[in-house]
Design a protein around this motif. Structure first.
Motif, short mmCIF file in Angstrom:
data_model
loop_
_atom_site.label_atom_id
_atom_site.label_comp_id
_atom_site.label_asym_id
_atom_site.label_seq_id
_atom_site.Cartn_x
_atom_site.Cartn_y
_atom_site.Cartn_z
N ALA A 211 0.82 -1.20 0.00
CA ALA A 211 0.00 0.00 0.00
C ALA A 211 0.86 1.25 0.00
N GLN A 212 1.95 1.24 0.79
CA GLN A 212 2.84 2.41 0.80
C GLN A 212 3.52 2.60 -0.55
N ILE A 213 3.88 1.51 -1.17
CA ILE A 213 4.54 1.62 -2.49
C ILE A 213 3.55 2.14 -3.53
N ILE A 214 2.31 1.70 -3.46
CA ILE A 214 1.30 2.18 -4.42
C ILE A 214 1.08 3.67 -4.24
N ARG A 215 1.04 4.14 -3.00
CA ARG A 215 0.86 5.58 -2.78
C ARG A 215 2.03 6.37 -3.35
N ARG A 216 3.24 5.84 -3.18
CA ARG A 216 4.40 6.54 -3.74
C ARG A 216 4.33 6.58 -5.26
N LEU A 217 3.93 5.47 -5.84
CA LEU A 217 3.79 5.44 -7.31
C LEU A 217 2.70 6.41 -7.77
N ASP A 218 1.62 6.50 -7.01
CA ASP A 218 0.54 7.40 -7.40
C ASP A 218 0.99 8.86 -7.35
N GLU A 219 1.79 9.21 -6.34
CA GLU A 219 2.32 10.57 -6.29
C GLU A 219 3.19 10.87 -7.50
N ARG A 220 4.03 9.93 -7.87
CA ARG A 220 4.91 10.17 -9.01
C ARG A 220 4.14 10.17 -10.32
N LYS A 221 3.04 9.41 -10.35
CA LYS A 221 2.20 9.45 -11.55
C LYS A 221 1.59 10.84 -11.73
N ARG A 222 1.12 11.45 -10.63
CA ARG A 222 0.56 12.79 -10.73
C ARG A 222 1.62 13.80 -11.14
N GLU A 223 2.82 13.65 -10.60
CA GLU A 223 3.90 14.55 -11.01
C GLU A 223 4.22 14.38 -12.49
N ALA A 224 4.20 13.14 -12.96
CA ALA A 224 4.48 12.90 -14.38
C ALA A 224 3.42 13.52 -15.27
N VAL A 225 2.16 13.46 -14.85
CA VAL A 225 1.09 14.07 -15.64
C VAL A 225 1.25 15.58 -15.69
N GLN A 226 1.60 16.17 -14.55
CA GLN A 226 1.80 17.62 -14.52
C GLN A 226 2.95 18.05 -15.43
N LYS A 227 3.98 17.20 -15.52
CA LYS A 227 5.11 17.51 -16.39
C LYS A 227 4.93 16.96 -17.80
N GLU A 228 3.73 16.42 -18.08
CA GLU A 228 3.37 15.92 -19.41
C GLU A 228 4.27 14.78 -19.86
N ARG A 229 4.71 13.96 -18.93
CA ARG A 229 5.48 12.76 -19.24
C ARG A 229 4.50 11.59 -19.27
N TYR A 230 3.74 11.49 -20.34
CA TYR A 230 2.63 10.57 -20.38
C TYR A 230 3.06 9.11 -20.52
N ASP A 231 4.16 8.85 -21.17
CA ASP A 231 4.64 7.48 -21.25
C ASP A 231 4.98 6.95 -19.85
N TYR A 232 5.65 7.78 -19.11
CA TYR A 232 6.04 7.39 -17.76
C TYR A 232 4.79 7.22 -16.88
N ALA A 233 3.83 8.12 -17.03
CA ALA A 233 2.60 8.02 -16.26
C ALA A 233 1.83 6.76 -16.61
N LYS A 234 1.85 6.40 -17.89
CA LYS A 234 1.16 5.18 -18.30
C LYS A 234 1.78 3.95 -17.67
N LYS A 235 3.11 3.91 -17.62
CA LYS A 235 3.79 2.76 -17.00
C LYS A 235 3.50 2.70 -15.51
#
Length: 924
Positions: A211-235
């Protein structure tokens, strides 16, 4: 954005051993939660202190499966009282309460998760638990709470409305609206969005480490979307989805292991522990999770020395083999896992980069620049899942994502990419007819190519000459329908609109122009309508409306209407797992087409529509059930009898269901009948009016009684004076002993029933009331208005005075009062005994016999041993012999009785019975 708020337990009113309220501070699959003491007093309460003053947006409670409180109240406060006691609530403000289900439907095997949306500011939250639901498992009458979750924002957080962000400015100048239906389903622009990862259900079913790892990944996914790194967000999105399944499975293993320990089955517990370790290690290795979230130290043994930095371009460098931690080391690693998720030493980052570059071929021209990974943004670091594609293709993909739609638009000037082997096999028939170029455009990854292909096909079909052979026309039609069916599933709005435009042209122009017939029209509709119906459940409101309107439009075309195909799809039962949007769209579309087409000769039948509507009444979504109710009411307005055949009977059992109660009340309004609520209101008003009239009558009778008493007192006073004077004259004329004791004439009527002539010492005012009401043989109670009347005047009472007098009529043969409903049959059968005139005979309304006339004849008939056999009061006094004083026989009784007819001065009971002119007595 609201998020999970941490808290500590300040106090509780009590707990069972081993189930402290502090258990609520932990969210995990294996937590036991809080339990009240056995046979405790209610209410029980718990006070929580949040880590900071915050604005609570959502509260969640996970109830126990059988220790369930009937009600939970919520209170909030800014601070605790100076001397806090468990039941001191002066500083707490009540927010409300929630009721919990008794869980009987599940057999007390499921837990209820209750979510409450609030808006309150404070730092202390108090929960008050009321009496438990009773069931066979809760033998100690306890209440329990497995978990509680608080979601909110810091109360001191600045007002976001005063901060104009870059995104808001862009949306303002582009004319975008945060409420745009096209953005539905996203969290863009929604400050009140609550992440699913903060939901209580997530923590209670997930392994804590995962659960902690998923939350960390979710935070980085939001950061990737804000920076328009959509490939990384998709992964990251895919990794989160995979990890959620992993976490649920590990959580289930942990629960099974705990159960095995409680049963002291340590072999099974060891097996589950090893199974968890193997599964966790295998999944982490497969997903290469340690590189995605920089958790390399968590998976590395703690005693492994740090490796020196090696040249990234050296093909001979091999990273050291990392051994998996042994089960005994798991506890130590878990303690250090969380800090590594937050921060990672730079040497380990270099080691990750070093391993990732091992498999790369050396550059052909010049070595790569020596860029330190720490100096790069996080999104620029290489990802392990792209290890095999980190060359030109990977760079091209990153550039394409960075440029976004502009890059896609730039490619539209060129030719679409060629068809893949799979696409060629799938669309071989369409390629043979329309050509590979057009089909390749329809299959292109660029939406503009797909749109252009459909528009080109539209123009080709429009320009098709009339003399074209039928076989060619049909082949072209089927190929076009194949591409339309594919384009309808497209998520891009312009492509979807182009597919609808092409389909409409085929049905309304192409087929009629070339006279291809009903068979081809049916082929078009049957191949496309099922796909269109699925699009009515799209997450985008705009696409939902477009699909629904198009289906309604083509259903009204004369070419399609005669086929009656679309109605058959709309009345198919709703699936239990169908989305809310899809179910609501189907209900709305069906309602609109029913109004347009009706239920006769257009494909809809009463049987199919009513079966669909009744089944929709049991749907899990409230809006769908309400739409089904509206549809049934609309059908009832047109086909009353047919609709009732598909519904249960209208009785009290059925009306316990709120939906059926609403339906039957709607039927009443349509029929012009009063509903249950209106009938209850009318009865209440009638009862109040009757009570008011009764009070007025009682008041009037009391006034009459007072007047009679005054008159009686005056008469008695005059008679007393006359008697006194007479006695004095007699004493003077005769020398006689003192007056012999005798009953004065003016007190003769005391303790005497003026109807039956019985005298009894118990006949006081209250005693006479009871006698008249229950025992007097000359009286009876009317079965319709409950008044006490003389039996001799019962017929006249029913015809002229009774509350139900409008329901009676007089038989011309027997002269008795007969119910108007029975009167025709009574007269027709001629079974009644003819009555004689009043001068010749009296007529008994009880036994329907004629007997001799006169008042004394009534007493003999009703009270004599051989009298009326239908007088139910007669059996009560058969063995009683009325005791009459000498000289006070029937003559005196007749005088009292006959005097009562003309309103002579007789004692009238003031407590229970009042005598009216028609000899009717009412109990008050």
């Amino acid at each position: 954005m609201p998020h999970k708020i941490g808290f500590v337990v300040v106090s509780s009113s009590g707990h069972e051993d081993g189930f402290s309220a502090r258990e609520l501070m932990i969210h995990a699959p294996t937590v036991s939660g809080w339990r009240s003491p056995r046979f405790c007093q209610f209410p029980q309460e718990i006070v929580l202190q949040m880590v900071e003053r915050c604005r609570i947006r959502k509260l969640q409670l996970l109830a126990h499966q059988y220790m369930i409180p009937s009600k939970v109240e919520f209170y909030i406060s800014e601070s605790l009282p100076e001397y806090f006691t468990p039941y001191q609530a002066e500083r707490f403000r009540r927010l409300g309460y929630v009721s919990l289900c008794d869980n009987e439907k599940t057999g007390c095997k499921a837990r209820e998760l209750k979510s409450v949306y609030v808006d309150a500011v404070g730092q202390f939250l108090k929960l008050i638990f009321h009496q438990n639901h009773v069931n066979k498992y809760n033998v100690y009458n306890q209440v329990a709470l497995v978990a509680v979750n608080i979601i909110g924002d810091p109360a001191d957080f600045g007002d976001e409305s005063n901060i104009t962000s870059r995104e808001k400015l862009i949306d303002h100048y582009l004319g975008h609206n945060a409420e745009d239906p096209a953005l539905e389903g996203t969290c863009s622009g929604k400050s009140d969005y609550i992440s699913p990862l903060d939901d209580l259900a997530f923590d209670m079913y997930q392994d804590p480490e995962v659960a902690q790892i998923i939350r960390r990944l979710d935070e980085r996914k939001r950061e990737a979307v804000q920076k328009e790194r959509y490939d990384y967000a998709k992964k990251l999105k895919q990794a989160i989805a995979d990890l959620q399944k992993v976490g649920e499975r590990l959580g289930r293993y942990e629960v099974e292991k705990r159960c095995a320990v409680e049963k002291e089955d340590y072999d099974l517990a060891k097996e589950k522990k090893q199974q968890m370790e193997r599964f966790r290690s295998r999944v982490y290795e497969q997903l290469q999770l340690h590189e995605l979230v920089d958790t390399e130290p968590m998976r590395r043994p703690l005693d492994l020395p740090l490796q020196p930095l090696a040249c990234p371009s050296s093909p001979h460098h091999q990273p050291p083999m990392r051994s998996l931690p042994q089960p005994e080391e798991r506890v130590t690693e878990n303690r250090r896992a969380d800090p590594f998720l937050q921060e990672k030493p730079s040497s380990h980052r270099l080691d990750v980069s070093q391993r990732l570059t091992v498999d790369r071929p050396p550059p052909a021209t010049e070595p790569p620049p020596k860029t330190h990974p720490e100096s790069l943004p996080y999104d620029e670091r290489p990802l392990p899942v792209t290890r095999k594609q980190l060359g030109v293709a990977g760079s091209e993909a990153e550039r394409r994502d960075a440029l976004g739609d502009e890059a896609c638009r730039a490619d539209t000037t060129g030719e679409p990419e060629p068809l893949t082997e799979k696409a060629l096999r799938e669309a071989s028939s369409a390629v043979d007819v329309l050509g590979e170029t057009l089909v390749a455009g329809a299959y292109s990854r660029t939406w503009s190519h797909r749109e252009d292909a459909l528009l080109t096909l539209h123009k080709q079909l429009t320009d098709t000459p009339l003399g074209t052979p039928k076989e060619d026309l049909k082949s072209t039609l089927r190929a076009a329908v194949f591409l339309v069916r594919r384009a309808i599933r497209d998520i891009v709005t312009p492509v979807f609109q182009a597919s609808l435009k092409l389909l409409k042209m085929i049905i309304t122009q192409y087929i009629p122009k070339h006279k291809l017939g009903r068979l081809e029209t049916a082929h078009c509709v049957e191949r496309t309508i099922p796909v269109l119906l699925t699009r009515t459940g799209d997450s985008s409101a705009r696409l939902r409306v477009m699909a629904s309107n198009f289906i309604q439009e083509i259903a009204l075309f004369k070419e399609v209407k005669s086929l009656q195909v679309i109605p058959s799809y709309l009345v198919q039962p709703l699936k239990a797992n169908s989305s809310t949007h899809l179910a609501m769209s189907q209900m709305a579309l069906l309602a609109r087409l029913l109004r347009d087409l009706g239920t006769e000769g257009a494909g809809f039948t009463m049987d199919s529509v009513m079966r669909f509507s009744v089944q929709a009444l049991e749907h899990r979504v409230r809006e769908v059930r309400e739409a089904a109710v509206g549809m049934i009411l609309d059908l009832y307005a047109q086909h009353r009898a047919l609709v009732l055949e598909y519904l249960p009977p209208d009785d009290s059992t059925t009306r316990r269901n709120v939906l059926y109660k609403t339906i039957f009340e709607g039927f009443a309004k349509i029929d012009g009948r009063p509903t249950d609520a209106e009938m209850r209101a009318q009865k209440r008003a009638a009862a109040e009016e009757a009570e008011k009239r009764k009070k007025e009558e009682i008041k009037a009778l009391q006034g009459q009684l007072a007047a009679l008493k005054e008159m009686q007192a005056e008469v008695q006073e005059k008679e007393s004076e006359a008697t006194k004077a007479k006695n004095q004259d007699t004493q003077e004329r005769k020398a006689a002993p003192p007056n012999a004791p005798e009953i004065p004439d003016n007190h003769y009527l005391d303790n005497l029933c003026i109807f039956c002539g019985e005298r009894n010492e118990s006949f006081t005012e209250e005693g006479l009331d009871l006698h008249y009401w229950k025992h007097c043989l000359m009286l009876t109670r009317c079965e319709h208005c409950r008044q006490v009347v003389e039996i001799s005047s019962l017929t006249e009472h029913l015809l002229t005075e009774c509350d139900q007098k409008d329901g009676f009529g007089r038989c011309y043969r027997c002269s008795e009062a007969i119910s108007k409903e029975e009167l025709p049959r009574h007269i027709k059968t001629r079974d009644c005994n003819p009555a004689k005139s009043e001068k010749l005979a009296n007529r008994c309304p009880l036994c329907h016999e004629n007997f001799s006339p006169g008042e004394e004849a009534w007493k003999a008939h009703l009270m004599g041993p051989a009298g009326c056999t239908m007088n139910l009061r007669r059996t009560h006094v058969l063995h009683k012999t009325p005791v009459l004083p000498p000289g006070k026989g029937p003559a005196a009784t007749r005088a009292g009785t006959s005097g009562s007819k003309v309103g002579s001065k007789i004692p009238t009971p003031k407590g229970g019975l009042s005598k009216s002119s028609s000899r009717t007595y009412t109990k008050r």
